[in-house]
Design an enzyme around this catalytic site. Structure first.
Site, PDB file in Angstrom:
ATOM      1  N   SER A 323      17.718-103.132  -0.135  1.00  0.00           N
ATOM      2  CA  SER A 323      16.251-103.128  -0.087  1.00  0.00           C
ATOM      3  C   SER A 323      15.677-103.130   1.327  1.00  0.00           C
ATOM      4  CB  SER A 323      15.713-104.340  -0.838  1.00  0.00           C
ATOM      5  OG  SER A 323      16.122-104.253  -2.174  1.00  0.00           O
ATOM      6  N   HIS A 366       7.622-105.657 -12.999  1.00  0.00           N
ATOM      7  CA  HIS A 366       6.658-106.392 -12.197  1.00  0.00           C
ATOM      8  C   HIS A 366       5.230-106.197 -12.679  1.00  0.00           C
ATOM      9  CE1 HIS A 366      10.074-106.208  -9.317  1.00  0.00           C
ATOM     10  NE2 HIS A 366       9.617-107.397  -8.945  1.00  0.00           N
TER      11      HIS A 366
END
Lengths: 607, 368
Positions: A323, A366
């Site tokens: 990430s 999310h």
């Protein structure tokens, strides 16, 4: 006798010149004869006496190797005296007896000593042969008191390299080794000869020329018992230049402590100059083990260890960034107008492409995320979408802009360049076109992307220092302050050609990673200092293979994810950037972020 | 081609001189390597003997053809030899820091040794061709030989082999002087040479600069060259008038001399045979040189004269520089004593060169 050919006049001239030449030959000949007469008749008797008492010895005077200091002048590498035992083959008349006495006195193996002496050609029989390096105090006392009984034996004090803190910064400082055949012959070490220790790795290797100094020597006349009668000539040794590193000893210690019993690397950099404040790689080795010529067993243990302790992971370890790469994709997306910072993107936990489903790390998604939240919570789906619209080649353009995919030109050997894939690269390397799915993996720092911890420290620095890419350096100064010191100045390798507002958006988001709720880097949060950062969890094996393994349960260690964290502090006036990698450590947020906090605390204070 | 007159004119004197020097060389090498009891060391004098035997065969072969044949062949040979020198720098064998040898199936070959003789013949061709119009050379005529000389010299010095580079340069320069250069041109060349020195100096590597500095001032290297020259002087001087006797030289036995089978072979001889022995050997070389000058004098044309003179120059300068070096008159440059020192390529090429001298000597009465 003379024959006139086709051109009588020139030949006549030749004959005249040949007479002149005969005269010159005669003059030089008589000069030589006169010289021989002078040496052999006039001064002959003197030379005869000299040849009968010829005991002119050549003694080496080894130079002091330059010392190595940390940035504040704390001594890291020094020289200490080593009492070395030598034998002069020509003067050890009764060799068997000598070997026996040495064995009885200090337990030296007769075979080993014998073999060292038999290898010596007669031409060098007046050169002392090194028998034992670094005798203990007891051994020295015994030898000194029996010296009269040991013809041909001599003790010489030589400086020996001493790494004061043992394993500290071992990958950076490097080690010494005996010069080998190839190095002796390639002309790069003209002042060295067999048996010399030269720098082989790290600073010791890279700055060998400056550190080594010049050997001195003396030609002395000795009597039959080996006592020096007179010195004929002497050349004093020249000490090597001292080297001051950019390393902060205390920060380096904290970094190494954090990596103890783990595998991984930490790079701490001053974002304002590229100076490396700490550079740790674990596991470590002790360069002191190399100074006396490394033992075969120790060397084999280091070379065959599967954790490769000799590798400097900070510069030659290449890992998928996971990430962390979202920083690069964010920059690309904002600059290319693909990310609208105000717009929300829906994350359901997965993203279908063709007949394949790409998952977000958060199983149930999310929900709707803006750019800020996407980076703070490291939402994969947001970046899948961004990456897909960008395409791999535009991502690569920005990755290369921040210095990924190429060497930094760092002043240590064995630096690796990592890998930033492009569609052209794939076609050339594998002969097949780039796949859309690979772009998605690339956007979260997987697929073929590889980076080194050193490169990532440069990336985070450039985001916060106004877009400058400094060339990392570990050398602050060569030589002494008062005469001819060479000071290193920061070198700018490049500047990010991006809008300042976009950099500011990324900065705000990275601050959020550490300081907002549900930020993945919360474990690096501090009270007095505002820290920014980004977590990364890099998969070691492909997504496909991972399905077969229970992700939470008993994954073998070597398949566990690598934990990444890059950080910078304080955000308003950055003085420290960090790149932390723990191999097979698990999650970046839980494993690497706490290390960042400790290091910031150690360097900037606060809690 | 080969008629009766050639055999009548066979130069027995030259052959005799070479044979005597060869015998002395092998005897002396036996002594110089007597104490090196390594497998290869004990064989050095035998190898030298084989080289001489093969050398005599080469010498005879070099007399079978008319040396004018070389006039047509020499420029291609020169180019070939130059490429070999280039090749040495790329794939050559490295021994104690310099790259001088090419390996040809187990045999080592030193192209720089061949270059000395090729150089002489090439210059002889150039000057014999041009002498007809000119009796004195100016700069305009000299740039060609200048290129001929400078290219191999640079390649040889790059190896680095300063000694052989120096010999090539000095021998070539001797030939130019003999061919007679205009005084003004000589001055200009000298001036250019001295002006070019700082430039050439800056292109050298640090260790090469150090070597040259030591060459000029041996005191800078008291433990290397300085030590060697000291020991060599002790060896020569301690020989006194009659010498210490064959195989009895202590400097030699105890290996105080460096390179005592090559560069310092003369010191071994002077220690064991004394002033009388060294003088005899020097006289042999002097006769060889004078005999060569005589051949140059009696040659039927300029090409022959110039070749003979060049070969004589090679032998003469080797002798003068080597003996001066071992006796402390000149700093230590790696120049062996031709024929006396050990060296396969050197013996073979020198014997070929002497064969050519013989060739010229045999054809002195013949007309085309």
């Amino acid at each position: 006798m003379r024959v006139s050919g086709f051109d009588p006049i020139p030949m006549e001239i030749f004959h005249r010149r040949l007479k002149v030449i005969t005269l010159l030959v005669g003059i030089l000949f008589f000069t030589l004869v006169f010289r021989l007469w002078y040496l052999q008749i006039v001064h002959g008797p003197g030379y005869r006496i000299k040849s009968e008492n010829n005991r002119i010895h050549l003694n080496d005077i080894p130079p002091f190797r330059g010392r190595i200091f940390d940035r504040d002048g704390a001594l890291l590498v020094d020289n200490r005296p080593s009492y070395d035992l030598y034998i002069i083959p020509e003067e050890s008349r009764n060799r068997a007896e000598l070997l026996q006495s040495l064995n009885a006195l200090i337990g030296l193996s007769q075979e080993v000593v014998g073999s060292k002496l038999t290898g010596v050609s007669l031409r060098h029989s007046f050169r002392p042969v090194l028998i034992k390096k670094d005798m203990s105090r007891e051994e020295l006392a015994i030898i000194e008191s029996n010296l009269y009984n040991l013809p041909g034996v001599m003790v010489q004090v030589n400086p020996q390299r001493h790494y004061i803190h043992g394993t500290l910064a071992s990958h950076l400082i490097g080690y010494l080794g005996e010069i080998n055949e190839k190095e002796l012959n390639n002309g790069q070490f003209p002042n060295h000869r067999q048996g010399d220790m030269i720098g082989k790795y790290g600073v010791e290797g890279r700055w060998q020329k400056y550190l080594s100094g010049l050997r001195g020597g003396e030609q002395v006349e000795v009597d039959a018992t080996g006592r020096t009668l007179q010195m004929i000539s002497r050349r004093p040794p020249v000490s090597g230049a001292n080297v001051t590193l950019t390393i902060d000893k205390n920060l380096q210690m904290v970094a190494e402590k954090a990596l103890r019993d783990k595998k991984g690397a930490i790079v701490a950099m001053d974002p304002r100059s590229g100076e490396i404040l700490a550079l740790a790689s674990s596991p470590v080795f002790d360069p002191n083990e190399f100074v006396g010529g490394i033992e075969r067993g120790t060397w084999r243990r280091l070379m065959t260890n599967k954790d490769s302790p000799l590798q400097n992971r900070a510069i030659s370890g290449q890992y998928p960034p996971g990430s962390l790469f979202k920083i690069v994709v964010s920059l690309a997306g904002l600059e290319e107008g693909i990310i609208n910072p105000e717009e929300g993107v829906l994350c359901t936990g997965s993203y279908p492409l063709g007949n394949h489903i790409f998952r977000c790390w958060k199983k149930h998604g999310h929900g709707s995320v803006t750019f800020q939240r996407a980076l703070v919570e490291s939402c994969d789906v947001f970046f899948y979408k961004t990456g897909k619209q960008l395409g791999v080649d535009r991502i690569a353009k920005y990755a290369q802009m921040v210095g990924l995919g190429s060497k930094t030109g760092f002043n240590l050997d064995f630096e690796k360049e990592g890998l930033i894939p492009t569609s052209a690269w794939k076609l050339k390397r594998w002969g097949v076109p780039w796949q859309a799915g690979e772009t998605l993996s690339t956007s979260i720092g997987q697929s073929y992307v590889l980076v080194t911890p050193l490169q990532m420290a440069g990336v985070i620095s450039s985001v916060f220092n106004g877009g400058y890419l400094y060339q990392p350096t570990i050398i602050r100064q060569l030589g002494e302050n008062d005469h001819g010191a060479h000071l290193f100045k920061p070198t700018v390798m490049g500047k990010l050609k991006v809008k300042e507002e976009n950099l500011n958006r990324i900065k705000r988001a990275l601050e959020g990673v550490v300081n907002e709720s549900r930020g993945t880097g919360g474990k690096a949060r501090m009270k007095e200092i505002i820290v920014a950062g980004k977590t990364g969890t890099a998969q070691v094996i492909g997504l496909e293979a991972e399905k077969g393994l229970d992700r939470a349960g008993d994954v073998p260690d070597e398949y566990k994810d690598h934990a990444w964290f890059v950080a910078i502090a304080p955000t308003d006036n950055p003085r420290l950037s960090l790149s932390i990698l723990v191999e097979n450590g698990g999650h970046g947020g839980s494993e690497a972020a706490p290390i960042a906090k400790e290091m910031i605390k150690a360097y900037l204070g606060g809690g | 081609m080969l008629d009766r007159r050639l055999i009548q004119h066979f130069d027995w004197v030259l052959l005799f001189l070479i044979a005597v020097i060869g015998a002395i060389s092998v005897l002396n090498l036996y002594s110089a390597t007597y104490a090196i009891r390594t497998a290869s060391g004990s064989q050095i004098f035998m190898k030298q003997a084989y080289w001489f035997l093969m050398g005599f065969a080469v010498l005879l072969m070099m007399t079978f053809f008319d040396y004018h044949f070389l006039e047509r062949l020499i420029y291609p040979v020169y180019v070939l030899c130059l490429s070999l020198l280039g090749l040495v720098l790329v794939v050559g064998k490295v021994y104690s820091g310099s790259q001088r040898w090419l390996s040809l199936g187990g045999l080592s070959f030193q192209p720089s040794e061949l270059m000395k003789f090729v150089m002489v013949i090439a210059l002889a061709k150039y000057f014999s061709r041009h002498e007809e119009e000119k009796q004195v050379y100016g700069l305009r005529e000299l740039w060609r030989p200048f290129v001929l000389i400078v290219l191999p010299t640079i390649l040889i010095i790059k190896q680095p082999d300063l000694g052989t580079g120096l010999i090539v340069f000095i021998v070539s320069f001797s030939m130019i002087l003999f061919a007679r250069i205009r005084w003004k041109s000589l001055m200009i060349l000298t001036a250019v040479f001295f002006l070019a020195v700082p430039f050439m100096w800056s292109t050298l590597k640090e260790y090469q600069q150090k070597r040259i500095l030591t060459f000029i001032e041996p005191g800078l290297d008291p433990l290397g060259a300085g030590y060697h020259i000291n020991q060599s002087k002790i060896a020569i001087g301690s020989g006194l008038f009659w010498g210490k006797g064959y195989l009895k030289g202590t400097q030699t036995r105890l290996h105080f001399l460096p390179e005592q089978h090559t560069d310092f072979a003369f010191s071994v001889l002077a220690e064991e045979w004394g002033f009388i022995g060294s003088l005899l050997v020097l006289l042999l070389y002097l006769f060889l040189v004078l005999w060569g000058i005589n051949i140059a004098n009696n040659s039927r044309d300029k090409f022959g004269t110039l070749i003979a003179l060049g070969i004589v120059a090679i032998i003469f300068w080797h002798m003068v520089i080597n003996v001066s070096m071992t006796s402390g008159l000149l700093p230590v440059v790696g120049i062996p004593l031709i024929l006396l020192s050990y060296g396969g390529t050197s013996i073979m090429t020198t014997m070929a060169g002497l064969g050519l001298l013989m060739n010229i000597s045999m054809r002195r009465f013949m007309f085309q």
